[in-house]
Structures are given as C-alpha cells and as structure tokens.
Design an enzyme around this catalytic site. Structure first.
Site, PDB file in Angstrom:
ATOM      1  N   SER A   1      -9.702   2.095   2.869  1.00 58.25           N
ATOM      2  CA  SER A   1      -8.801   2.798   1.988  1.00 58.25           C
ATOM      3  C   SER A   1      -7.816   1.917   1.238  1.00 58.25           C
ATOM      4  O   SER A   1      -7.232   2.342   0.251  1.00 58.25           O
ATOM      5  CB  SER A   1      -8.018   3.835   2.798  1.00 58.25           C
TER       6      SER A   1
ATOM      7  N   LYS B   1       0.848  -1.198   0.000  1.00 55.23           N
ATOM      8  CA  LYS B   1       0.000   0.000   0.000  1.00 55.23           C
ATOM      9  C   LYS B   1       0.882   1.246   0.000  1.00 55.23           C
ATOM     10  O   LYS B   1       1.926   1.272   0.665  1.00 55.23           O
ATOM     11  CB  LYS B   1      -0.904  -0.019   1.241  1.00 55.23           C
TER      12      LYS B   1
ATOM     13  N   SER C   1      -9.917  -0.241   7.057  1.00 58.13           N
ATOM     14  CA  SER C   1      -9.357  -0.082   5.712  1.00 58.13           C
ATOM     15  C   SER C   1      -8.719  -1.316   5.103  1.00 58.13           C
ATOM     16  O   SER C   1      -8.389  -1.322   3.922  1.00 58.13           O
ATOM     17  CB  SER C   1      -8.342   1.064   5.696  1.00 58.13           C
TER      18      SER C   1
END
Lengths: 483, 471
Positions: A150, A75, A174
């Site tokens: 996210s 990420k 997330s």
C-alpha cells in the site's frame, strides 16, 4: 538548474555545513521535481508553504546530523499535526490532525522537512495503491504500471528521486512489495522497533512503520532516527536501539543464509527466480553458505493474514462513525442512519469488503474457529522461523512473485492483491524484520527485488548483507533521466 | 410449592484514580463537560492506549478484598459495538482473563452468615455520557475511559434483603479499601440486578434490571419484579429474557428491550496492549496496603465489649476507627468509643477538624482512657482538660496540673472533708440511715463540690460509707 538531491547524503551534508547550500535550496529543488512529476500522482497533500518556512527557520540552526534539512515524504496514514492526513479515504478527506505521530516528532527532531503526504491504498488496504480515493500513483519505471502498495506513493516518490526519503507502513508487505516494484530499499523493522503511535491502525498486531530510501546506508540512517521505545505505544520494544549502519561494508564471509523452498517454487516468475539464483551464486562465491530449507505454514500465511488483519481492521475502523471527526453523512435522520450512510459513502469498496469479512470472522463461534486458530498457527510459524535462525544468520528469497504489472489489471479479483504479497506476509505474521533491495531488471526493464529476512532486532545484519549486494551489483537505479 | 427467587448482581464501580484507565487525562467528577479529554479518550485515529498502573493496583486490591483468585497473567479484550458514547467503536475490557475469579462476600442473614460467590471481577473503561435534550443528543467525554471494575456475583441470593445486604457490604468493603467512592447517586457505583423465579431446581428465565439508583430501590425493584414474574407464571405465561429498569415514580420495573439471542460483541484480544503480568511480590505489596476491613474491626470491637451502636458508628467514621486501630489491646474500648464518639466528635465537628490534625496523640488518648477507667479522674475533669489535650502538646498529667485538677488521694485530707460534710448535713445522714440511697449520692455531690471534683471518687465513696456507718 542544481541537482543537489542527486548527491549522496554525506555530500549534501558537507555543502550544508559549509553553508554552500541551505535547506531552502533543497526544499525548492524538491518541489521543482515534485511539480514536474505530477503525473505520478504520488502525493495526496503537499506541504510547500510550511516546508519552505521550516527550511528558512533552519538557516541559523547548527547542522547537527546527516539528516538535517533533508526533504522527506510521509505516508498519508501517519498523522501530522496541522497537515491533512487522509489515509487516502473520503472518510478523512478533510481531516487535519491535532498531534504528530511519534515518528514525525522524531524526524522533526532531526530537522528533516516534511514536503508532503504520500498516496497509498485506502487505509493501507491493498497492494497496488489503486484503492486510493485520490487515484492511483504510477510506477516511475513505467507509468502504465502500478507502484505497488500500500505504500505506493512513498515508493514512487523515492524511485523518481522526488525526495531521498519516505516513510511507509507495512502490515502485510506494504513497504517491501512497492519497494520491489519501484526498485528501491525498503525496510519493515521488527514489530515493536518503531512506535506505532500516530499510525492510523489497520491491523494493530502487524502494522509497522519503516524507511524507504534510495540506498542501504540512508535507509539504516533513517531507521536510526525513528527507532526506539515509546511510552505512548505499549507494543513498542524496550530492546536497545543500536547504530544500524554499524555493519555496513563489513564482509559477509562465513555468513549462513537460508532460502525457503516455498519462496523459490513455481509461484515465482522464472525471470525473478533466475535473478535470485544469480545473487545466491554471488553470495557463495564471497564465502557465504546458502541452504534451502522449509519453514512451516508459510504457504498458509496469506490465509492467516486475512483472518487476523481483517478481524483487527474491522474493529480498528469502527471509530469512523461520523460522530467525532472525519466525514459525517449530512442527511442522516438518526444515529443508526448516520452510521450506515457515513460508512457506506465514506469507505471505498475494498475497505468495506475487509470490514465485512473481518466482522464475520470475529462473530460468535467464528472467533474460535478462525481468529483464535489463526493466532495459534501464527505462533507455530513464528517458532519455525525462530528455529531457522538458530542455524542461519539471514533468510533470503524474492520479494514478489512478479514485477509491477499494468494499472487496472485484475481489479475485480479481490484475492489477487493478497497473492501479490504471498512472500512478504509471513514476515509480518512472525513479527520479524524484512527488507527489499533491488537486484536487477527484467527484460522489460522493470525492477526485481530481493527479500532479506532477519531475526528479531537484527536489522544491522540485514543491512550488512544488503550493502554488500548493493556494492557488488552496482545497479544504476536513477529514474530521473527517464521521467 | 412456593416460588424460589434467584438473584445475581453486577456492580460497576469507578476506581478512585487520578487519571483514566488508558490515557493520562484526569479522572474527575462534575467539571465542565469535555474538559477532561484527550485524543485517546476520543478514539482519535492513530491514538493508542497506555495503562494506568494505579488502576490495576486498585482492581487488584478489590480482587483481594473480595477473596478472589488472582489471574497473574492477564490481557485485555475488545468488546465491539456501535454507540455514540463509545468513541472507538469498542470497549476495552477483560473477557477471558478477568483479574479476579472465584471470590466471595460474606453477609449477615437472619439465618447466620452467608457467602455470596463472586464469579469474577474485571477491569474495563467507562463510556462517555449521553445527555438527551428535546432537540438533540449531547456527549460528555469526561467519563469516557474512566477506570471501572465490574463485579459479577454467582446467582447466590434468594431474597431482596440478601441482595441489599450484599450491595451494602460490597460498598462498605470498597469504600474501606479506598477503591471507589461508591456514590450510587453520582453513578460511581452502578447496580444491575438479575432476577428469576422458579418452582423447580431449574432456574427460571431471568430479567435484568439495569442501573438501580439506590440500595433501597434495589429491594423495591426486586420485590416488584418477583411479583410481576409470579403473575405472569400464574396466568400461564412465560418470561422472556429482557432488560428492564426500575421506574421509581411508577414503583415498578418497566421494559427497556428484549434481549437478542446471542448478542454478538465480536470479542478478541486487544492487540494494542500486551499481557499484564502480576508478580507474587506485587500482589503481596498490594495485600499489605489493604486497610483492616470492617468485619475484622467489628469482631474486635465486639470482643472488647463495645456496643453494636458504637461499633457501627465507628465503622462509619473511618478516621476515628483508623485512629483507634493504633491503640493498645488492653484499653477500655467501651470508654474509648464513648469518648471518641462523644466529647471528641463534638469538638471535631465544631472545629471542622480530623482527629489526626489534633494534638491528641494515641498515647495521650490511651492515658486519658486509662485514668477514666481507673476512676483516677472523673468525666467532669476529662471535659475540662480535653480541649487543651486536643490543642496543646501537653500530657494528661500536665493538663491536670495546669487546671489544678490533680486528684486528692490523701486519705487524711479527705477524711477531714468528709467528716465536715457529714457534720453539716445531719438531715441527709438521717435519711441515709433510714435507707434512702439518694442521700449517699447527695453527700458525694457535696464532697465533690467542696473539692471542685478533685477528690478521688473511689476513696471518697469508701470513706463516706465507713464514716456514716460509724455515726
């Protein structure tokens, strides 16, 4: 064309050991997959050259662990040395870190190969990944739908089988929510289990990095690799790391499971409730007991979360001022203007909204009225969870209230994205481990996820239940054919 | 009614640690700009603070030295504001659980001793240093993250003399306990002084004078600020809360900025640092490491008859004062201090040595002082053997032998010498009989000359008077 990346991790490992394939084969295959799925917009930055070089360098290295030579996506809020780390923000569009996050050091030590940086909500603020400065990633099950957020890019990548592994981060769901929307296994470990050093902070007291994978076993393996105390993160735990795969495959007879009433109330789509009830039936049939219970304050979790997370975020993001790194407004006449212009143009709307609300919440007396009060209610919620775990091994429920919805929907409703996370947020507030596993499809063939919550540092027990259900449900979750 | 002046002082001190408060970068002064810097000091994305245990220990030591109650469970807070010298956009400090509270420092005033209350002492990190040139502003992050303690007094001082005495005393304490360099000129100690005046019980509106560059300027700044405030009140004006600085050239305080009401630093607990717990054992062990403080030494010196001048000189000379701490209680401290500050200091200065680097063990020193005190040896002899005692591992007796300086105590031998001298100096004998005291000294000198200073002066003195009276 070879499809080694569809094999199980043990099979790949055997082939590598026998030298029938090399890490270069895996990385090349991975980039073929990535390149034919560019429309997913799941990556912000690809690391092709460096990845191939690293794979080549592994030719003479002994295959010493199951993760050896395997591609992984990281990420883009986890810093990677010499590899651009943007947090999906214009603010860090050209930011190339000079150091590796502790988790990155750890996966590199296992000789995993980082193939790219995954798309996400800007600074992890959002639950649809639509706040990304680089455009939204798409859900491989329906490209008109969100991948969630996210960690939407990480979820889309694993769901489309571009890589078997991805790292995400979870501040208020997330990892688990996009894992649910995209039909994969995502674990948010106990707060303090994985070092946050090198994770660009959103809300420090809630942030946690975790693994996102195709299946339960591989998830536990990756958690083994990234866990442990880190001297560089004072909030990381000294609690000893165990082998998180150790209970996988063990029977669940006698396991005591609780379902919070709120998690099965009418805030959840009936189709999802039905699927969870099927799971509950299955567990009962296999010798587990399942009770419905109440957890205090879970219905206030979103409000508490907003106060704590935005308060902390407003402070954490103060360092992006255009002075030392990242975007710096070019035409500022003085320091005041530099701050204003840099932050006005460098941050997107959602980030600015949260900074403003957070600043307000910490201002003067508000800090007492809101922030301190939120911390104290959070303590009470923690106690309520702790009490439940005196009786129960695990808590379960749905991960999300709906399945993944259309891109662009409700974009102008800033509360909507928080309500998407209403079931996952309490876990962050309590510092507990939580994970999503896929348990089936709705009528539009979109994934539905089960949320498993464990007591502190009892990830192994969660994997035990998850692996049982994975085997029992035997879902075909391979999206490769469709994409 | 006269105006009553009220003064409170905030002092920032850099702690003498090897590394910074929240990072492993070096804590040092005067190197190339931005060389003692790492990603934590720069507030890099993803970087997290670590805790310098040494700094906590020094702060704890300071809290104990200032007689504070210790916060055994303390946390850090973030103070949020934007400024280019503040890399993270917040300063890590202790707003709610300062390491020490309710302490005091005792100062001497014309009316006796006075306790200046310490409101609190807390730990925080320093900012970077801004250097403003004509074209641009430069930042040196060497100072960013250097451990600081801030010591906040109660508004307990009423004169500039008290304020100066407080800072002087504080400085002495922190220096003695090895907590800080306390160099005001280099900025390792910074003083902000709050001054208000009032004719009633109610305190007047205060002005804060920032970062005054020396102790004497603290006095001057307070005097000028009091004058300024008096003039405003006398002319019917009101004082507004403001921040000022002392302009040395103009010899007065000048306005920096008017304080905004309710300065909003959005304090909240630093989530990256868990609670720091100080155990009773840790506190005790830090207590044990605190050296004996100046006031204790002063009292001891005074009780042993040492002059104020020698006492002050010794306190200022830490290594000698520490050396003397090891000496036995029943030593002649007057002779000891004279010896240390005189002949021994002269030698040490000349050779650029510390007392602990010499061969003069405390036992040898005690024996030397004892022999001087009992007049067994003269200071002339002491001077002759001192260098050997400092440089060689020999005892005082061995040194005396080596120099053939063993005192002649044999009365028969001495009587012969004294008789001879009397015979040879009849004129002086006559002078003595006529009441001239000088003559006795002269005769003593002649005897000492004859014996090369080896005659026991006490015995010689007795013999001489006895024999003269028999003449």
């Amino acid at each position: 064309m070879s499809n080694y990346l569809d094999l199980s991790i043990q099979e790949i490992n055997n082939l590598l050991k026998k030298k029938e394939i090399t890490p270069v084969d895996l990385v090349e295959e991975c980039f073929r997959r990535i390149e034919s799925n560019e429309d997913l917009n799941a990556f912000i930055t690809l690391n092709k050259e460096q990845a191939l070089e690293e794979a080549k360098a592994l030719a003479d290295v002994e295959v010493d662990n199951l993760l050896f030579g395997l591609p992984i996506a990281v990420k883009d809020n986890i810093v990677t040395k010499d590899l651009r780390t943007t947090c999906a923000s214009k603010m860090l569009e050209n930011f190339v870190p000079i150091y590796d996050a502790t988790v990155v050091e750890k996966i590199k030590a296992k000789h995993m190969i980082i193939v790219g940086k995954a798309n996400m909500d800007e600074f992890a603020m959002g639950s649809t990944s639509q706040t990304s400065y680089f455009g939204s990633p798409r859900n491989p099950w329906n490209k008109n739908c969100i991948a969630g957020g996210s960690s939407g890019g990480s979820a889309a990548i694993v769901a489309a089988r571009l890589t078997p592994f991805a790292l995400g981060s979870d501040t208020g769901g997330s990892i688990r929510q996009p894992a649910s929307y995209c039909g994969l296994v995502g674990m948010k470990p106990t707060y303090g289990r994985v070092s946050r050093y090198g994770l660009v902070a959103f809300a420090s007291s809630l942030d946690q990095i975790g693994p996102m994978t195709r299946n339960v076993y591989e998830n536990a393996l990756l958690l083994n690799a990234i866990s442990g105390h880190d001297d560089k993160d004072l909030t990381s735990s000294y609690n000893q790391v165990e082998d998180y795969t150790r209970l996988i495959g063990k029977e669940i007879k006698g396991m005591k499971i609780a379902v919070p009433n709120y998690f099965m109330s009418d805030i959840v789509d009936s189709e999802i409730q039905d699927k969870v009830r099927e799971v509950i039936e299955c567990l009962k049939q296999n010798g587990a007991t399942v009770d419905y219970i109440d957890i205090d304050y879970v219905e206030n979790a979103v409000t508490l979360y907003q106060i704590i997370a935005m308060g902390e975020a407003s402070s954490n993001l103060a360092r992006f001022d255009g002075v030392r790194f990242g975007y710096s407004a070019p035409d500022a006449q003085n320091v005041e203007e530099l701050y204003l212009k840099t932050r006005e143009t460098g941050f997107g709307d959602e980030v600015k909204r949260r900074i403003m609300v957070g600043s307000y919440l910490l201002s003067g007396e508000n800090a007492v009225t809101y922030y301190n009060k939120a911390l104290s209610i959070r303590d009470d919620m923690r106690k309520s969870f702790r009490k439940a775990f005196q009786t129960y091994d695990l808590i379960i429920g749905p991960t999300t209230t709906t399945v993944a919805y259309s891109l662009g929907q409700d974009l102008d409703d800033p509360m909507k994205s928080f309500m998407d996370d209403v079931l996952v947020i309490p876990v962050n507030m309590a510092g507990l481990p939580g994970m999503n596993i896929p348990i089936g499809m709705n009528q539009d063939h979109m994934p539905i996820g089960l949320h498993i919550i464990g007591n502190q540092f009892e990830e192994a027990k969660m994997y035990q239940l998850a692996s049982f259900l994975e085997k029992e449900l035997n879902l075909d979750l391979d999206r490769k054919e469709r994409s | 009614m006269e105006y009553q002046t009220t003064i409170g002082i905030e002092v920032h001190c850099e702690l003498k640690t090897n590394t910074k408060m929240f990072s492993s970068a070096k804590n040092g002064y005067g190197t190339t700009a931005n060389s003692y810097v790492n990603i934590i000091d720069l507030g890099y994305p993803g970087a997290l603070p670590i805790i310098n245990k040494g700094a906590i220990e020094l702060a704890l030591r300071a809290a104990l030295v200032l007689n504070c109650e210790i916060n055994k469970k303390m946390h850090f807070d973030r103070k949020n504001y934007f400024y280019p010298d503040l890399p993270k956009g917040y300063q890590i400090t202790q707003a709610r659980t300062p390491i020490g509270i309710h302490g005091y420092v005792e100062i001497d005033t014309p009316n006796g001793k006075k306790k200046i209350g310490i409101h609190d002492i807390h730990i925080e990190e320093d900012t970077a240093k801004s250097i403003h040139t004509a074209e641009s502003s430069l930042l040196d992050f060497n100072r960013a993250g250097v451990p600081l303690i801030e010591i906040v007094t109660e508004p307990d001082m009423n004169t500039k003399e008290e304020a100066m005495a407080y800072v002087e005393k504080l400085r002495e304490l922190l220096l003695y306990a090895n907590i800080s360099d306390c160099k005001i000129e280099e900025g390792s100690m910074r003083c902000d002084v709050n001054v208000s005046i009032s004719k009633t019980e109610k305190l007047g509106t205060r002005a804060e004078i920032k970062n005054i560059g020396s102790i004497s300027n603290i006095g001057l700044a307070i005097q000028k600020e009091v004058e300024r405030q008096q003039e405003i009140y006398e002319n019917g004006g009101t004082i507004q809360e403001e921040t000022r600085r002392f302009d040395e050239k103009k010899g007065k305080t000048v306005l920096m900025r008017v304080k905004e009401t309710g300065n909003d630093y959005r304090y909240f607990p630093e989530p990256d640092i868990p609670y720091v717990v100080l155990t009773e054992e840790e506190i005790e062990s830090v207590k044990r490491m605190i050296p004996i403080l100046p006031n204790v030494r002063r009292d001891f010196y005074k009780a042993h008859g040492m002059s104020d001048i020698n006492s002050d000189k010794l306190i200022q000379n830490r290594p000698l004062s520490d050396y003397l701490l090891k000496a036995k209680e029943n030593l002649d401290y007057v002779i000891a201090s004279n010896l240390l500050l005189g002949d021994i200091s002269a030698y040490l200065n000349k050779e650029h040595k510390e007392i602990e680097e010499t061969m003069l063990t405390i036992e040898k020193f005690e024996s030397l002082v004892d022999k001087l005190a009992s007049k067994e040896i003269t200071s002339k002899i002491e001077k002759e053997i001192l260098v050997d005692l400092l440089e060689k591992p020999m005892s005082v007796e061995e040194a005396l032998k080596e120099h053939h300086l063993t005192l002649v105590n044999d009365t028969k031998v001495l009587e012969e010498i004294v008789t001879n001298i009397i015979k040879q100096n009849q004129e002086s004998v006559q002078d003595y009989k006529n009441g001239k005291d000088r003559a006795l000294k002269y005769l003593m000198g002649q005897i000492m000359k004859e014996t090369k200073g080896t005659a026991n002066p006490v015995l010689v003195n007795e013999l001489l008077i006895h024999l003269l009276n028999e003449e």
